[in-house]
Design a protein around this motif. Structure first.
Motif, PDB file in Angstrom:
ATOM      1  N   PHE A   1       0.830  -1.204   0.000  1.00  0.00           N
ATOM      2  CA  PHE A   1       0.000   0.000   0.000  1.00  0.00           C
ATOM      3  C   PHE A   1       0.866   1.256   0.000  1.00  0.00           C
ATOM      4  CE2 PHE A   1      -2.026   3.257   2.746  1.00  0.00           C
ATOM      5  CZ  PHE A   1      -3.111   3.585   1.951  1.00  0.00           C
ATOM      6  N   ILE A   2       1.848   1.305   0.881  1.00  0.00           N
ATOM      7  CA  ILE A   2       2.741   2.468   0.968  1.00  0.00           C
ATOM      8  C   ILE A   2       3.423   2.717  -0.369  1.00  0.00           C
ATOM      9  CG2 ILE A   2       4.876   3.323   2.021  1.00  0.00           C
ATOM     10  CD1 ILE A   2       3.992   1.746   4.576  1.00  0.00           C
ATOM     11  N   ASP A   3       3.857   1.648  -1.005  1.00  0.00           N
ATOM     12  CA  ASP A   3       4.566   1.766  -2.282  1.00  0.00           C
ATOM     13  C   ASP A   3       3.635   2.114  -3.434  1.00  0.00           C
ATOM     14  OD1 ASP A   3       7.000   1.362  -3.978  1.00  0.00           O
ATOM     15  OD2 ASP A   3       5.777  -0.263  -4.798  1.00  0.00           O
ATOM     16  N   GLY A   4       2.409   1.593  -3.401  1.00  0.00           N
ATOM     17  CA  GLY A   4       1.547   1.706  -4.576  1.00  0.00           C
ATOM     18  C   GLY A   4       0.552   2.841  -4.573  1.00  0.00           C
ATOM     19  N   ILE A   5       0.300   3.460  -3.411  1.00  0.00           N
ATOM     20  CA  ILE A   5      -0.761   4.459  -3.340  1.00  0.00           C
ATOM     21  C   ILE A   5      -0.267   5.815  -3.828  1.00  0.00           C
ATOM     22  CG2 ILE A   5      -0.330   5.228  -0.967  1.00  0.00           C
ATOM     23  CD1 ILE A   5      -3.799   4.523  -2.488  1.00  0.00           C
ATOM     24  N   ASP A   6      -1.102   6.503  -4.584  1.00  0.00           N
ATOM     25  CA  ASP A   6      -0.775   7.839  -5.085  1.00  0.00           C
ATOM     26  C   ASP A   6      -1.352   8.878  -4.134  1.00  0.00           C
ATOM     27  OD1 ASP A   6       0.372   6.653  -7.309  1.00  0.00           O
ATOM     28  OD2 ASP A   6      -1.464   6.811  -8.511  1.00  0.00           O
ATOM     29  N   ALA A   7      -0.653   9.108  -3.046  1.00  0.00           N
ATOM     30  CA  ALA A   7      -1.127  10.077  -2.057  1.00  0.00           C
ATOM     31  C   ALA A   7       0.073  10.689  -1.354  1.00  0.00           C
ATOM     32  CB  ALA A   7      -2.053   9.414  -1.049  1.00  0.00           C
ATOM     33  N   GLY A   8      -0.074  11.950  -0.960  1.00  0.00           N
ATOM     34  CA  GLY A   8       1.002  12.633  -0.262  1.00  0.00           C
ATOM     35  C   GLY A   8       1.066  12.302   1.212  1.00  0.00           C
ATOM     36  N   LEU A   9      -0.069  11.917   1.784  1.00  0.00           N
ATOM     37  CA  LEU A   9      -0.138  11.533   3.191  1.00  0.00           C
ATOM     38  C   LEU A   9      -0.635  10.100   3.263  1.00  0.00           C
ATOM     39  CD1 LEU A   9       0.018  12.321   6.202  1.00  0.00           C
ATOM     40  CD2 LEU A   9      -2.352  13.111   6.028  1.00  0.00           C
ATOM     41  N   VAL A  10       0.212   9.187   3.722  1.00  0.00           N
ATOM     42  CA  VAL A  10      -0.090   7.750   3.719  1.00  0.00           C
ATOM     43  C   VAL A  10      -0.070   7.248   5.159  1.00  0.00           C
ATOM     44  CG1 VAL A  10       0.628   5.498   2.866  1.00  0.00           C
ATOM     45  CG2 VAL A  10       0.987   7.535   1.449  1.00  0.00           C
TER      46      VAL A  10
END
Length: 488
Positions: free
Chosen positions: A433-442
């Motif tokens: 999830f950390i690697d694949g998500i397109d978000a600035g705040l994870v």
């Protein structure tokens, strides 16, 4: 109608003085929980008022820039102390003007105080580096210089925290400021400016101009004397800021929307995930850019999660944010209420299944406010309007998936990329999830909402542009690097 004994009129704060707008007109700020109650009056300003504020900021900038970082920091400490002494007053005003509950308002005001003290300390940090020069007799180093006059345009949803997290770094790095708050939150912002006045900042260092975005905001965007613009608000207005700044060749910083997902995997702690979904999606009536909007649940636990989510949401108490026991307050105004209700109608029209809420509150005690019931849909598909667009209200869209990989794919299937969360006990799921998500705040095993004041904040895709806010990252926007070569 609410009976009031005193309603104060707040002026613009320009060059160290509280003055009336050139138009001689004021506008009322209303309590969204009791729409007949006036919280205060603020100026309906013109372009002329912005021009005066920019001139004052320009005249003050050289003297302010020449103070040491420690001296500027001392002023921020004084502002923080004033806010702390007025904590109850400012928090109550925030609740009356914007609607969020008093505990949330107190927490936000305390956060503003902490931000000021954090940046006060930044006045003693380094602002450059020594770099080895190829000439052994030369000294080469970098330093940072302020932009000059910064225009700050802020929204109504965090009327203490957002103005402060922009004003504080702007000041500590040597800039002067012209700030335009949202009309719905201008009284709260004026009280922050009162603390700035009490702290004794030199005249013109901070200037407040209230009024319509189409007039005051646009003049800030276009004014040739403003050297940088920091904006938080809607994507449509953010585009106007960007176009204006590009046309003038000045720096700009945009924090805009979000369509934030929370993923709940089969191995998640369901009770914790339910609480995080409710807190992240429904606190502040869902009026946060980091609020949970899409709830993507793996099929193995979907039914149990849904049942607990609905049952827990039914327990939430709507009401006036000043009353003890209120969990969720009103939408900020009638326009926002109607926007939320229109999205609910659209969801039903497009085939989503309404599980809970979906109406303006019919409670007799709430009929004079802009209250909407907490709302939960299921059967939502990514192409639906409520699966794509930011609602900015207490509406949750449940989406069922087979695998964590499918969940990440759906989470990324929007134009936004601000905040995202996953609940899982599997370390592999978490890192995928950390690697694949397109978000600035994870966030892993946390709600999507919530920002640490000393950590960089901002998003990807259409959510942000122009550098991160908060923490040490703020220096990147509010200053420019100067590289220096010195040879004896």
């Amino acid at each position: 109608m609410t009976v009031q004994t005193e309603v104060k009129t707040y002026g613009n704060f320009i060059d160290g003085k509280w003055i009336s707008a050139a138009s001689k007109k004021v506008g009322a700020s209303f309590n969204p929980a009791h729409r007949d109650e006036i919280v205060g009056y603020v100026q309906s300003s013109t372009e002329e008022d912005v021009d005066k504020a920019v001139t004052a900021a320009h005249n003050a900038k050289e003297k302010w820039r020449k103070l040491s970082g420690s001296e500027r920091g001392d002023f921020l400490y004084k502002i923080a102390n004033c806010l702390e002494s007025r904590l109850d007053d400012i928090a109550e005003t925030l609740t009356r003007e914007m609607g969020k509950t008093l505990p949330e308002a107190r927490g936000e005001t305390l956060r503003g105080i902490a931000i000021l003290r954090y940046y006060a300390g930044e006045g003693m940090r380094k602002t450059g580096d020594v770099i080895p020069a190829t000439d052994s007799k030369a000294l080469m180093y970098t330093t940072r210089v302020p932009l000059g006059v910064v225009g700050i345009i802020t929204p109504w949803n965090f009327p203490v925290a957002i103005p402060i997290w922009k004003i504080a770094p702007a000041l500590i790095y040597g800039n002067t400021v012209v700030v335009k708050p949202a009309q719905e939150a201008a009284v709260t912002c004026a009280k922050i400016i009162e603390c700035i006045e009490q702290a004794g900042l030199p005249a013109g260092v901070v200037n407040l101009v209230t009024g319509k975005g189409s007039i005051v905001g646009q003049r800030i965007i276009d004014h040739p004397g403003i050297n940088g613009i920091s904006f938080t608000g809607s994507n449509d207005t953010g585009k106007k800021v960007a176009i204006g700044a590009i046309n003038r060749g000045v720096k700009y910083q945009l924090e805009m929307g979000g369509k934030n997902p929370i993923i709940v995997a089969n191995d998640a702690d369901i009770d914790e995930a339910v609480e995080a979904t409710i807190s992240g999606g429904l606190r502040s009536t869902g009026q946060k850019c980091t609020a949970t909007s899409r709830v993507i649940v793996q099929n193995g636990i979907y039914e149990e999660f849904k049942k607990k989510l609905v049952e827990r949401t039914k327990e939430l108490k709507l009401g006036d944010g000043l009353k003890e026991g209120t969990w969720m307050g009103p939408c900020v105004n009638e326009s926002q209420l109607n926007t939320v209700l229109s999205y609910i109608v659209k969801g039903k029209e497009e085939g989503a299944v309404l599980l809970l809420g979906g109406r303006k509150s019919e409670d007799t005690d709430l009929k004079n406010g802009y209250f909407v019931e907490p709302t939960i849909f299921e059967g939502v598909h990514s192409r639906m309007t409520i699966g794509q667009e930011e609602i900015f209200g207490p509406v949750l869209a449940l989406i069922k998936v087979e695998t964590p990989e499918e969940a990440i794919e759906l989470a990324n299937d929007v134009h936004y990329g601000l905040s995202a969360s996953i609940f899982t006990k599997n370390i592999g799921n978490a890192f995928d999830f950390i690697d694949g998500i397109d978000a600035g705040l994870v966030r892993v095993n946390y709600e999507t909402a919530g920002v640490e004041l000393h950590a960089p904040f901002g998003g990807m895709k259409s959510s942000s542009f122009g550098g991160r806010e908060q923490g040490t990252a703020a220096i990147e926007f509010y200053t420019s690097i100067k590289t220096v070569y010195v040879k004896p």
